[in-house]
Design a protein around this motif. Structure first.
Motif, mmCIF file in Angstrom:
data_model
loop_
_atom_site.group_PDB
_atom_site.id
_atom_site.type_symbol
_atom_site.label_atom_id
_atom_site.label_comp_id
_atom_site.label_asym_id
_atom_site.label_seq_id
_atom_site.Cartn_x
_atom_site.Cartn_y
_atom_site.Cartn_z
ATOM 1 N N MET B 1 0.392 -1.230 -0.235
ATOM 2 C CA MET B 1 -0.227 -0.119 0.373
ATOM 3 C C MET B 1 0.979 0.729 0.278
ATOM 4 O O MET B 1 0.929 1.663 -0.281
ATOM 5 N N SER B 2 1.817 1.335 0.805
ATOM 6 C CA SER B 2 2.838 2.542 0.712
ATOM 7 C C SER B 2 3.318 2.749 -0.441
ATOM 8 O O SER B 2 3.556 3.744 -0.505
ATOM 9 N N SER B 3 3.447 2.395 -1.215
ATOM 10 C CA SER B 3 4.059 3.216 -2.326
ATOM 11 C C SER B 3 2.762 3.867 -3.386
ATOM 12 O O SER B 3 2.563 4.733 -4.433
ATOM 13 N N GLU B 4 1.292 3.977 -2.727
ATOM 14 C CA GLU B 4 0.278 4.750 -3.456
ATOM 15 C C GLU B 4 0.047 6.324 -2.779
ATOM 16 O O GLU B 4 0.442 5.807 -1.583
ATOM 17 N N PRO B 8 -7.689 9.205 2.305
ATOM 18 C CA PRO B 8 -7.706 8.912 3.767
ATOM 19 C C PRO B 8 -9.276 8.010 4.057
ATOM 20 O O PRO B 8 -9.275 7.657 2.241
ATOM 21 N N LEU B 9 -8.692 7.311 4.101
ATOM 22 C CA LEU B 9 -9.407 5.973 4.049
ATOM 23 C C LEU B 9 -11.192 6.343 5.123
ATOM 24 O O LEU B 9 -11.048 7.285 5.567
ATOM 25 N N THR B 10 -11.843 5.754 4.287
ATOM 26 C CA THR B 10 -13.232 5.596 5.358
ATOM 27 C C THR B 10 -13.763 4.247 5.295
ATOM 28 O O THR B 10 -12.956 3.126 4.513
ATOM 29 N N ILE B 11 -14.749 4.058 6.274
ATOM 30 C CA ILE B 11 -15.509 3.005 6.527
ATOM 31 C C ILE B 11 -15.334 2.103 4.826
ATOM 32 O O ILE B 11 -15.713 1.295 5.121
ATOM 33 N N GLU B 12 -16.242 2.884 3.982
ATOM 34 C CA GLU B 12 -15.977 1.817 3.538
ATOM 35 C C GLU B 12 -14.889 0.959 2.434
ATOM 36 O O GLU B 12 -15.025 0.136 1.792
ATOM 37 N N THR B 13 -13.746 2.227 2.313
ATOM 38 C CA THR B 13 -12.117 1.536 1.615
ATOM 39 C C THR B 13 -11.618 0.667 1.978
ATOM 40 O O THR B 13 -10.587 0.363 2.209
ATOM 41 N N LEU B 14 -12.016 1.131 3.826
ATOM 42 C CA LEU B 14 -10.670 0.750 4.909
ATOM 43 C C LEU B 14 -10.153 -0.988 4.550
ATOM 44 O O LEU B 14 -9.356 -1.602 4.608
ATOM 45 N N ALA B 15 -11.533 -2.136 5.057
ATOM 46 C CA ALA B 15 -11.518 -3.590 4.344
ATOM 47 C C ALA B 15 -9.969 -3.616 3.335
ATOM 48 O O ALA B 15 -9.459 -4.607 3.617
ATOM 49 N N ALA B 16 -10.409 -3.067 2.029
ATOM 50 C CA ALA B 16 -10.412 -3.140 0.861
ATOM 51 C C ALA B 16 -8.714 -2.970 0.686
ATOM 52 O O ALA B 16 -7.645 -3.354 0.259
ATOM 53 N N ARG B 17 -8.647 -1.773 1.608
ATOM 54 C CA ARG B 17 -7.328 -1.252 1.739
ATOM 55 C C ARG B 17 -6.115 -1.742 2.204
ATOM 56 O O ARG B 17 -5.300 -1.669 2.485
ATOM 57 N N GLY B 19 -7.355 -5.039 4.050
ATOM 58 C CA GLY B 19 -7.641 -6.492 4.566
ATOM 59 C C GLY B 19 -5.985 -7.583 3.704
ATOM 60 O O GLY B 19 -6.201 -8.344 3.949
ATOM 61 N N SER B 20 -5.248 -6.942 2.631
ATOM 62 C CA SER B 20 -3.678 -7.642 2.111
ATOM 63 C C SER B 20 -2.496 -7.532 3.133
ATOM 64 O O SER B 20 -1.763 -7.610 3.315
ATOM 65 N N VAL B 21 -3.038 -6.425 4.936
ATOM 66 C CA VAL B 21 -1.652 -5.857 5.484
ATOM 67 C C VAL B 21 -1.949 -6.993 6.014
ATOM 68 O O VAL B 21 -2.718 -7.000 8.066
ATOM 69 N N ASP B 22 -0.771 -8.242 6.354
ATOM 70 C CA ASP B 22 -0.354 -9.200 7.070
ATOM 71 C C ASP B 22 -0.064 -8.859 8.480
ATOM 72 O O ASP B 22 -1.125 -9.471 9.255
ATOM 73 N N ALA B 23 0.187 -8.115 9.117
ATOM 74 C CA ALA B 23 0.121 -7.431 10.638
ATOM 75 C C ALA B 23 -0.827 -7.072 11.099
ATOM 76 O O ALA B 23 -1.419 -7.681 12.527
ATOM 77 N N ILE B 24 -2.134 -6.545 10.265
ATOM 78 C CA ILE B 24 -3.682 -6.341 10.847
ATOM 79 C C ILE B 24 -4.098 -7.934 10.706
ATOM 80 O O ILE B 24 -4.842 -7.871 11.733
ATOM 81 N N LYS B 26 -2.988 -10.674 11.263
ATOM 82 C CA LYS B 26 -2.975 -11.116 12.382
ATOM 83 C C LYS B 26 -3.766 -11.321 13.785
ATOM 84 O O LYS B 26 -3.577 -11.808 14.386
ATOM 85 N N VAL B 27 -4.714 -10.258 13.553
ATOM 86 C CA VAL B 27 -4.807 -9.137 14.527
ATOM 87 C C VAL B 27 -6.546 -9.462 14.361
ATOM 88 O O VAL B 27 -7.439 -10.145 15.597
ATOM 89 N N VAL B 28 -6.513 -9.300 13.899
ATOM 90 C CA VAL B 28 -8.513 -9.269 13.265
ATOM 91 C C VAL B 28 -9.216 -10.187 11.823
ATOM 92 O O VAL B 28 -9.970 -10.576 11.661
ATOM 93 N N GLY B 29 -7.993 -10.997 11.448
ATOM 94 C CA GLY B 29 -8.044 -12.261 10.097
ATOM 95 C C GLY B 29 -8.264 -11.619 9.505
ATOM 96 O O GLY B 29 -8.122 -10.358 9.149
ATOM 97 N N ASP B 30 -8.460 -12.156 8.191
ATOM 98 C CA ASP B 30 -8.029 -12.049 7.010
ATOM 99 C C ASP B 30 -9.862 -12.380 6.002
ATOM 100 O O ASP B 30 -9.248 -11.278 4.586
ATOM 101 N N ASP B 31 -10.255 -12.645 6.599
ATOM 102 C CA ASP B 31 -11.630 -12.480 6.359
ATOM 103 C C ASP B 31 -12.398 -11.219 6.588
ATOM 104 O O ASP B 31 -13.154 -11.185 7.566
ATOM 105 N N THR B 32 -12.272 -9.849 5.603
ATOM 106 C CA THR B 32 -12.959 -8.689 5.468
ATOM 107 C C THR B 32 -14.097 -9.073 6.041
ATOM 108 O O THR B 32 -14.457 -7.774 6.271
ATOM 109 N N SER B 33 -14.846 -9.590 5.108
ATOM 110 C CA SER B 33 -16.280 -9.531 5.274
ATOM 111 C C SER B 33 -16.580 -9.674 7.149
ATOM 112 O O SER B 33 -17.779 -8.647 7.404
ATOM 113 N N LYS B 34 -16.373 -10.071 7.853
ATOM 114 C CA LYS B 34 -16.171 -10.714 8.692
ATOM 115 C C LYS B 34 -16.063 -9.327 10.206
ATOM 116 O O LYS B 34 -16.162 -8.918 11.023
#
Lengths: 419, 419
Positions: B1-4, B8-17, B19-24, B26-34
């Motif tokens: 993401m850091s090359s983009e 600003p994040l929004t509630i709508e874009t946060l998961a898409a943006r 959801g592929s960060v491993d470190a995150i 690891k804490v909240v799971g990789d199923d962003t629908s949850k």
């Protein structure tokens, strides 16, 4: 030249290496066969050459990658030449005419080519020789005030001041020399210390004075933390060159952001050492007259500093500190704040003054003022007065109200015999 | 993401943006629908989201390129996120467990993903609600002492401290906010100021007090010049989160090198504002008990600060200041110097405390402690006590000897009626 690897200049290579530099040839001509080149460095750190021809004269100063006084066992970064150049540029702007004109700077080679001051000689030599300099106090009082004020948040835009502060943190190797040699090593048996035979009882008094040592270290904390303004950093009488009527300041490679009272404190200290050492240089006929002149210079220097600082405060207060919106615009005078500021600067200056009086007698780099007195018994007696007054200044920096109280103290210590 | 490019994040874009960060993940799971995503930012500057799932919870904090409280008319650099991250790393090292765990940092996007503190709530809310927190004084007293000491030349190698000082000069936009809103704007009719109806007579007393205004500006000079240690820079009760038994510190984007007394002074100030505002939040039955608890917290916080600082002084004094070579190694105690240092820190803290008490009532960013009192007559009466005590602290920062003198003063001002 700047793309080449760093190489110290020698008398043999200087012409070949600098003969194609336009800015230098403009001063001394491009016929290098006519250049008369001498090595004149008598400082502790650098190579200094003079180049003279029928066209003119120039100084070539080059940093060495080590401390000249000690040798290559004590490395010192070439970047000090960069910082020296940066300080010279600012001093020339903040106090026009106060420093030599810079003709050329090569960062890679750590070379500064600058105006040769002729027939100026080092102030310290004049003080040892008992010579008078017209306008000395006025000139250096203004120099200290203008640089202190115009390099601070009283004057600069704070963004500029912060980026400059950040840059000068890089001059850490030179700051470390001051931190160690000036503020710390005088007060314990450091390896490079030396002092005149016979001074041991006085040294013992100083090193066992916990309160004084604490004050000295509080001043070190200010040195290393209080980034109030861009200081020259080494404003002793060896960094000043004079004719009978003109005074210039050189050698600011120790430049750093520090207390507004730092430079003037170190300067006054070197006057006091000149004062105390006088009985080793001349007989009583001329002695008291010359000593009194030195004390008058001290008083007039700080008087000038105050007057100049006040003027700048009233007409150039463009920084974030003490804004007119909080004072004048509301019909309030800011004189109270100004006077407190001057008092604060004076207190720091007095503490720095006392510490410098100690380190020049106890630490590595001594002063010619005392060193040139061959009679070590005489020398130690004079140094003892100087050390004891230094202690008084460090201990009582907050209660010595002004320069005239300070010079009265000097007279008192000058009449004491400690050994 | 850091090359983009920054977005600003929004509630709508946060998961898409994210959801592929491993470190995150690891804490909240990789199923962003949850992922359950909420915007929770109630501060003045940033976007703050919570992401919760069955696996865990995480905070996503993102800087905006402007001041959230004011809007895009007041730009503010994204680099503050970088500085916040740098401070958090140092605080975690200097006082382990004191700040949230950092999972991920993206400099380009100005995003910090960190531990969600649960069930912690903002200390200010607890103080307004009249809730007690066990261990509060101990925890924050230690936090202030450990960061003050371990970030200074008393502890760090001076080269490291100087390069860090240089880097943090870059956080100038945030420092400028403090320089203006805290130290200057309370004392003249600045555009963004506002204050409660009825306070005009008190405001007039403050703005016509030349001596007090000078003291406030002397403290500004220390803020902008005395790079003694890395400060949190905004340690009010909104930057502290607590349960009944645990306390953590958040939001150090105002981090800067400044006076060792800065953070603890601002903290005590916010306790005092909690104290003075209490009569607007509860009746007399519980009032005095809770007010007394707040004063006890102040006393114990500084008591802890002193004890912890003394311990560090005696066992971790590895920097250039007050070296053992000058004291202990010569058989001299350094207690005199230590006590003077603590006195000096306390004086700065008292001055900062008084200034913060003013700016939170007169400048742009007010405190909920007073703001949530709807009865403006009542509010102005309580604010008047707070303002007048602030003046006393600024004027007499050198003569108020300790925290118990300060809390006695608070009781005195709490019984006055100025309006």
């Amino acid at each position: 030249m700047s793309s080449e690897k760093y190489e110290p200049l020698t008398i043999e290579t200087l012409a070949a290496r600098l003969g194609s530099v336009d800015a230098i040839c403009k001063v001394v001509g491009d016929d290098t066969s006519k250049w008369k080149i001498d090595e004149v460095g008598d400082g502790n750190l650098n190579l200094v050459y003079t180049v003279s021809s029928e066209s003119g004269n120039i100084i070539i100063k080059q940093a060495l990658p080590y401390v000249r006084l000690v040798g290559d066992s004590w490395p010192l970064p070439l970047s000090r030449s960069f910082f020296e150049h940066e300080v010279l540029v600012r001093q020339a702007k903040r106090d026009p005419g106060s420093v030599p004109v810079i003709y050329y700077f090569d960062k890679e080679q750590a070379i500064i080519a600058m105006e040769m001051l002729l027939p100026h000689i080092i102030l310290r030599k004049k003080l040892i020789a008992g010579e008078y300099i017209n306008g000395l106090a006025q000139r250096l009082g203004e120099f200290c005030a203008r640089n202190a004020f115009r390099g601070s948040d009283l004057s600069l835009q704070t963004a500029d001041k912060k980026s400059d502060t950040a840059m000068f943190q890089g001059n850490l190797a030179l700051m470390a020399i001051t931190e160690n040699l000036v503020f710390t090593e005088p007060y314990f048996e450091a390896e490079m210390n030396h002092h005149t035979e016979g001074l041991d009882p006085i040294v013992k008094i100083l090193r066992s004075d916990v309160k004084m040592k604490s004050e000295a270290q509080k001043m070190l904390m200010k040195f290393t933390s209080n980034t109030e303004t861009l200081c020259h950093g080494d404003l002793h009488s060896g960094s000043v060159m004079c004719t009978d009527n003109e005074t210039k300041v050189i050698d600011p490679e120790f430049g750093f952001y520090g207390p507004m009272g730092f430079d003037i404190g170190m300067l006054i200290s070197n006057y006091l050492m000149a004062y105390f050492s006088q009985p080793g240089h001349r007989d009583s006929e001329k002695l008291s007259e010359y000593q009194n002149w030195i004390l008058k210079v001290i008083e007039e220097t700080f008087e000038t500093f105050q007057q100049e600082f006040k003027k700048l405060w009233n007409f150039e207060r463009t920084g974030i500190l003490f804004p007119s919106s909080m004072f004048e615009d509301q019909g309030d005078s800011s004189d109270f704040a100004l006077n407190e500021m001057l008092e604060y600067i004076w207190q720091d200056a007095v503490a720095v003054c006392g510490i410098e009086m100690h380190r020049r007698v106890l630490s590595l780099a001594h002063n010619a003022d005392f060193e040139e007195i061959n009679d070590t018994k005489k020398r130690s007696q004079l140094e003892a007065r100087n050390l004891m007054m230094g202690r008084e200044l460090i201990l009582n920096n907050k209660s010595i109200k002004n320069a005239s109280e300070l010079t009265s103290l000097a007279k008192k210590f000058n009449s004491e015999n400690y050994l």
